[in-house]
Scaffold this motif. Structure first.
Motif, mmCIF file in Angstrom:
data_model
loop_
_atom_site.group_PDB
_atom_site.id
_atom_site.type_symbol
_atom_site.label_atom_id
_atom_site.label_comp_id
_atom_site.label_asym_id
_atom_site.label_seq_id
_atom_site.Cartn_x
_atom_site.Cartn_y
_atom_site.Cartn_z
ATOM 1 N N TRP A 43 58.807 69.158 -76.338
ATOM 2 C CA TRP A 43 58.840 70.042 -75.113
ATOM 3 C C TRP A 43 58.177 69.561 -73.988
ATOM 4 N N GLY A 44 57.304 68.306 -74.160
ATOM 5 C CA GLY A 44 56.689 67.781 -73.232
ATOM 6 C C GLY A 44 55.362 68.450 -73.020
ATOM 7 N N VAL A 45 54.675 68.064 -71.748
ATOM 8 C CA VAL A 45 53.179 68.649 -71.472
ATOM 9 C C VAL A 45 53.594 69.478 -70.869
ATOM 10 N N ARG A 46 52.628 70.568 -71.133
ATOM 11 C CA ARG A 46 52.607 71.943 -70.262
ATOM 12 C C ARG A 46 50.989 72.489 -70.394
ATOM 13 N N THR A 47 50.913 73.360 -69.381
ATOM 14 C CA THR A 47 49.504 73.874 -69.102
ATOM 15 C C THR A 47 49.332 74.561 -70.397
ATOM 16 N N LEU A 48 47.974 74.706 -71.095
ATOM 17 C CA LEU A 48 47.945 75.947 -72.049
ATOM 18 C C LEU A 48 47.442 77.125 -71.327
ATOM 19 N N ALA A 49 47.520 78.248 -71.986
ATOM 20 C CA ALA A 49 47.058 79.761 -71.645
ATOM 21 C C ALA A 49 45.548 79.674 -71.592
ATOM 22 N N TYR A 50 44.922 79.067 -72.438
ATOM 23 C CA TYR A 50 43.454 78.625 -72.535
ATOM 24 C C TYR A 50 42.849 77.395 -72.906
ATOM 25 N N GLN A 51 41.671 77.116 -72.527
ATOM 26 C CA GLN A 51 41.303 75.692 -73.217
ATOM 27 C C GLN A 51 41.286 75.760 -74.637
ATOM 28 N N VAL A 52 41.848 74.737 -75.279
ATOM 29 C CA VAL A 52 41.669 74.366 -76.678
ATOM 30 C C VAL A 52 41.137 72.891 -76.718
ATOM 31 N N LYS A 54 38.499 71.811 -75.617
ATOM 32 C CA LYS A 54 38.360 71.449 -74.067
ATOM 33 C C LYS A 54 39.449 70.857 -73.251
ATOM 34 N N GLN A 55 40.727 71.048 -73.925
ATOM 35 C CA GLN A 55 41.806 70.495 -73.211
ATOM 36 C C GLN A 55 42.713 71.716 -72.476
ATOM 37 N N SER A 56 43.165 71.688 -71.217
ATOM 38 C CA SER A 56 43.912 72.624 -70.530
ATOM 39 C C SER A 56 45.344 72.408 -70.267
ATOM 40 N N LYS A 57 45.736 71.044 -70.961
ATOM 41 C CA LYS A 57 47.046 70.710 -71.165
ATOM 42 C C LYS A 57 47.486 69.986 -72.621
ATOM 43 N N GLY A 58 48.508 70.214 -72.986
ATOM 44 C CA GLY A 58 48.964 69.610 -74.403
ATOM 45 C C GLY A 58 50.407 69.300 -74.372
ATOM 46 N N CYS A 59 50.987 68.496 -75.433
ATOM 47 C CA CYS A 59 52.076 68.154 -75.524
ATOM 48 C C CYS A 59 52.799 68.918 -76.474
ATOM 49 N N TYR A 60 53.796 69.973 -76.430
ATOM 50 C CA TYR A 60 54.202 70.795 -77.276
ATOM 51 C C TYR A 60 55.520 70.013 -78.173
ATOM 52 N N VAL A 61 55.400 70.367 -79.568
ATOM 53 C CA VAL A 61 56.635 69.905 -80.287
ATOM 54 C C VAL A 61 57.074 70.783 -81.296
ATOM 55 N N LEU A 62 58.310 71.032 -81.202
ATOM 56 C CA LEU A 62 59.060 72.001 -82.337
ATOM 57 C C LEU A 62 59.780 71.352 -83.423
ATOM 58 N N MET A 63 59.274 71.697 -84.724
ATOM 59 C CA MET A 63 59.839 71.232 -85.972
ATOM 60 C C MET A 63 60.580 72.478 -86.685
ATOM 61 N N ILE A 64 61.855 72.166 -86.987
ATOM 62 C CA ILE A 64 62.381 73.411 -88.021
ATOM 63 C C ILE A 64 62.849 72.655 -89.088
#
Length: 146
Positions: A43-52, A54-64
């Motif tokens: 899903w690409g890099v997106r802004t997180l709702a809160y820091q995780v 110490k990161q405010s952005k992250g790259c989301y990946v979906l696996m089924i």
């Protein structure tokens, strides 16, 4: 086997081939344990709702995937160890995974042609029903004048 959906967030500084390597690594972990990967979406890099971590952005990946319940423990253990994965969540899909149905382009074109033909037929019927009514009105006016 049960169907699972796992979403994990990869560190935003991991890009390109490194990111593809991480995704392939987790697909390999699942397949080595006998799971069948049904779908992988980046899903690409997106802004997180809160820091995780110490990161405010992250790259989301979906696996089924389809797997036995014992596979999940090893899969999640490896994600906990990997510093490049900052967050993950795995859930069971109770009704399984149904792939979206993609309509064939030829079938869509046939449906559009049928719809246009129906619309033209309706217009022709409307004109035919209006013409006799107009002719009757003309006959009535002519009779009144005489």
């Amino acid at each position: 086997m049960r169907t699972y959906e796992s979403i994990f967030i990869v560190h935003p500084e991991v890009v390109g081939d490194d990111q593809t390597t991480i995704i392939d690594k987790y697909k390999t972990i699942l397949s080595d344990q006998g799971a069948e990967v049904l779908k992988v979406e980046n899903w690409g890099v997106r802004t997180l709702a809160y820091q995780v971590k110490k990161q405010s952005k992250g790259c989301y990946v979906l696996m089924i995937f389809d797997a036995e319940p014992t596979v999940i423990a090893e899969f999640e253990r490896r994600m906990r160890i990997d510093e490049k994965v900052i967050k993950f969540q795995t859930v069971v899909l109770e009704n399984g995974y149904q792939a979206p149905v993609v309509a064939e382009p030829a079938a869509e074109a046939d449906a559009e042609a049928d719809a246009e033909a129906d619309a033209e037929a309706t217009k022709e019927q409307a004109v035919e029903t209006e013409a006799p009514a107009a002719a009757e009105a003309d006959d009535v006016e002519a009779a009144e004048k005489a």
